[in-house]
Design a protein around this motif. Structure first.
Motif, PDB file in Angstrom:
ATOM      1  N   UNK A 171       0.812  -1.213   0.000  1.00 38.53           N
ATOM      2  CA  UNK A 171       0.000   0.000   0.000  1.00 38.53           C
ATOM      3  C   UNK A 171       0.844   1.260   0.000  1.00 38.53           C
ATOM      4  N   UNK A 172       0.629   2.108   0.994  1.00 39.06           N
ATOM      5  CA  UNK A 172       1.362   3.373   1.063  1.00 39.06           C
ATOM      6  C   UNK A 172       2.807   3.201   1.515  1.00 39.06           C
ATOM      7  N   UNK A 173       3.156   2.033   1.975  1.00 40.26           N
ATOM      8  CA  UNK A 173       4.521   1.788   2.443  1.00 40.26           C
ATOM      9  C   UNK A 173       5.472   1.412   1.313  1.00 40.26           C
ATOM     10  N   UNK A 174       5.044   1.516   0.062  1.00 44.25           N
ATOM     11  CA  UNK A 174       5.910   1.179  -1.067  1.00 44.25           C
ATOM     12  C   UNK A 174       7.067   2.168  -1.169  1.00 44.25           C
ATOM     13  N   UNK A 175       8.212   1.653  -1.616  1.00 44.00           N
ATOM     14  CA  UNK A 175       9.351   2.534  -1.824  1.00 44.00           C
ATOM     15  C   UNK A 175       9.257   3.212  -3.188  1.00 44.00           C
ATOM     16  N   UNK A 176      10.246   3.985  -3.528  1.00 51.50           N
ATOM     17  CA  UNK A 176      10.232   4.782  -4.765  1.00 51.50           C
ATOM     18  C   UNK A 176      10.121   3.900  -5.996  1.00 51.50           C
ATOM     19  N   UNK A 177      10.874   2.806  -6.054  1.00 52.00           N
ATOM     20  CA  UNK A 177      10.875   1.938  -7.235  1.00 52.00           C
ATOM     21  C   UNK A 177       9.551   1.198  -7.383  1.00 52.00           C
ATOM     22  N   UNK A 178       8.944   0.823  -6.273  1.00 50.65           N
ATOM     23  CA  UNK A 178       7.667   0.115  -6.324  1.00 50.65           C
ATOM     24  C   UNK A 178       6.543   1.046  -6.775  1.00 50.65           C
ATOM     25  N   UNK A 179       6.595   2.314  -6.359  1.00 54.74           N
ATOM     26  CA  UNK A 179       5.589   3.278  -6.831  1.00 54.74           C
ATOM     27  C   UNK A 179       5.732   3.528  -8.329  1.00 54.74           C
ATOM     28  N   UNK A 180       6.967   3.598  -8.811  1.00 59.07           N
ATOM     29  CA  UNK A 180       7.173   3.756 -10.244  1.00 59.07           C
ATOM     30  C   UNK A 180       6.632   2.558 -11.015  1.00 59.07           C
ATOM     31  N   UNK A 181       6.758   1.382 -10.441  1.00 62.18           N
ATOM     32  CA  UNK A 181       6.232   0.177 -11.083  1.00 62.18           C
ATOM     33  C   UNK A 181       4.709   0.247 -11.210  1.00 62.18           C
TER      34      UNK A 181
END
Length: 427
Positions: free
Chosen positions: A299-309
């Motif tokens: 959820x909101x705990x994703x890091x930068x690379x996971x949000x880009x994904x």
């Protein structure tokens, strides 16, 4: 060394038996007395041991990642109880127990290999001294003593004297050149393996003492291998060089396909996964689905690379699901109706944004709305003047003012509408 050999004597016989079995296979291909037959037997022994140690390697990876995750909490405990070492140790053990981690798990593969290493060292040392060990009988001992790897005997060392090397049927120069090259390759492979772990598979968002320790080991381990390597027989150098190359390749595979969250390897992996999903519109491998499932669950705990994904999937008209699969997003994918009107997948017409007009087009549109035409203005003659304008002109000549005290038109520089009356001047 005799004491160490006696401690690992229980595994000397199995190790020697495995080497003899591989030697019988390679001896039929390359000759029983060749360095290829004996050298490949040692390489095959390493591969067999490392295959058996794969479960421990997986446990080592999980333990290392768990330790990286716990570093911020461990740092807090160290700062809180920096004056009480006993309480600090108790809190550390409590943290390990609650999270189910074990600091020694990262050392399991090395500890598990130690008995095999000392057993092999004992076998090769027996070959150098002419002693039969395990299942290696007199004929196999003579065959092993004749085996040379690039001119260096299997049991020769870098520190051996010229007389000992000549007794094995080789020259001191050949032995030192071959052993020096193998020591350099062994140290270089160890350095590259550790560097690959530090530069690609470490979460760069968290700066902890654990990272500093790993960075220090990157330089300490190669030096240790170089120092101890000069006392290893050529056969043992073959063993360690093979196991280092295996570790390097195994780690490259893990870093590429199961990277640490927040690392550069994860960024590269998610970029490849987005391209694959855009082409095939699905997540094919079970391992990839597990990673996508974990990203969605954060959820909101994703890091930068996971949000880009996740954003990359949205731009492609796709959406990741909780079970790790990917489906088409109805909010992003559009279809074309029969009359050419763009509609969404559900069939409702898609709202179109108005086209932006230029400044000249907006001005022309305002003039047309006021009833004016695009034709150029011409001065009105007396004959063109309307009849209603004549009384107004006459009244203006007569000095009549508009009723209500207001002006019909605002003069230049004044506001429109009723004007505020001027205050009487003081006389």
């Amino acid at each position: 060394m005799d004491t160490i050999a006696s401690l690992f004597s229980f595994i000397t016989t199995p190790v020697s038996w495995v080497i003899v079995q591989f030697h019988s296979v390679y001896g039929a291909l390359f000759g029983p007395d060749t360095g290829w037959a004996w050298g490949l037997s040692i390489v095959s022994l390493v591969i067999l041991i490392r295959i058996c140690l794969i479960p421990l390697f997986v446990k080592q990876i999980k333990s290392t990642r768990a330790m990286q995750t716990l570093q911020p909490e461990m740092k807090k405990i160290q700062e809180r109880y920096k004056n009480d070492k006993q309480r600090q140790s108790e809190e550390m053990m409590k943290l390990y127990k609650e999270t189910g981690t074990n600091p020694l798990s990262s050392c399991l593969p090395i500890l598990a290999q130690s008995p095999f290493f000392f057993a092999l060292y004992h076998v090769l040392n027996g070959i150098a001294t002419g002693d039969t060990i395990g299942v290696i009988n007199k004929s196999l001992l003579e065959s092993a003593q004749k085996a040379h790897i690039f001119g260096a005997p299997l049991a020769a060392k870098f520190t051996d004297s010229s007389s000992k090397v000549e007794a094995l049927g080789a020259s001191l120069t050949d032995v030192r050149v071959v052993t020096a090259i193998m020591i350099v390759l062994m140290s270089a492979s160890q350095f590259f393996t550790q560097r690959q772990l530090m530069t690609k598979n470490v979460d760069t968002t968290v700066k902890t003492p654990f990272m500093q320790q790993q960075k220090m080991l990157m330089y300490v381990f190669p030096v240790m291998f170089a120092v101890f390597g000069i006392n290893f027989p050529v056969g043992v150098l073959v063993y360690w060089l093979t196991t280092n190359v295996w570790t390097m390749g195994q780690q490259m595979y893990v870093i590429r396909n199961n990277p640490t969250p927040g690392s550069k390897a994860q960024a590269a992996y998610l970029e490849r996964l987005v391209k694959h999903v855009e082409q095939h519109h699905k997540v094919g491998k079970r391992r990839d689905r597990a990673i996508v499932k974990a990203i969605v669950a954060k959820g909101r705990d994703r890091n930068e690379f996971e949000r880009k994904f996740i954003n990359g999937l949205s731009k492609a008209g796709l959406a990741a699901q909780a079970d790790g699969t990917v489906i088409k997003s109805e909010a992003a994918v559009t279809a074309q109706a029969e009359d050419g009107t763009p509609t969404t997948v559900g069939g409702t017409p898609k709202r179109q944004q108005p086209k932006r007009q230029s400044k000249s087009q907006r001005q022309q549109g305002g003039l047309k709305a006021a009833g004016e035409t695009d034709e150029p203005k011409t001065s009105l003659t007396k004959s063109d003047e309307p009849e209603d304008a004549k009384p107004a002109a006459a009244a203006k000549k007569g000095g009549a003012k508009p009723a209500g005290g207001t002006r019909s038109k605002a003069q230049s520089g004044q506001r429109k509408g009723p004007q505020r009356p001027k205050s009487p001047s003081k006389k």
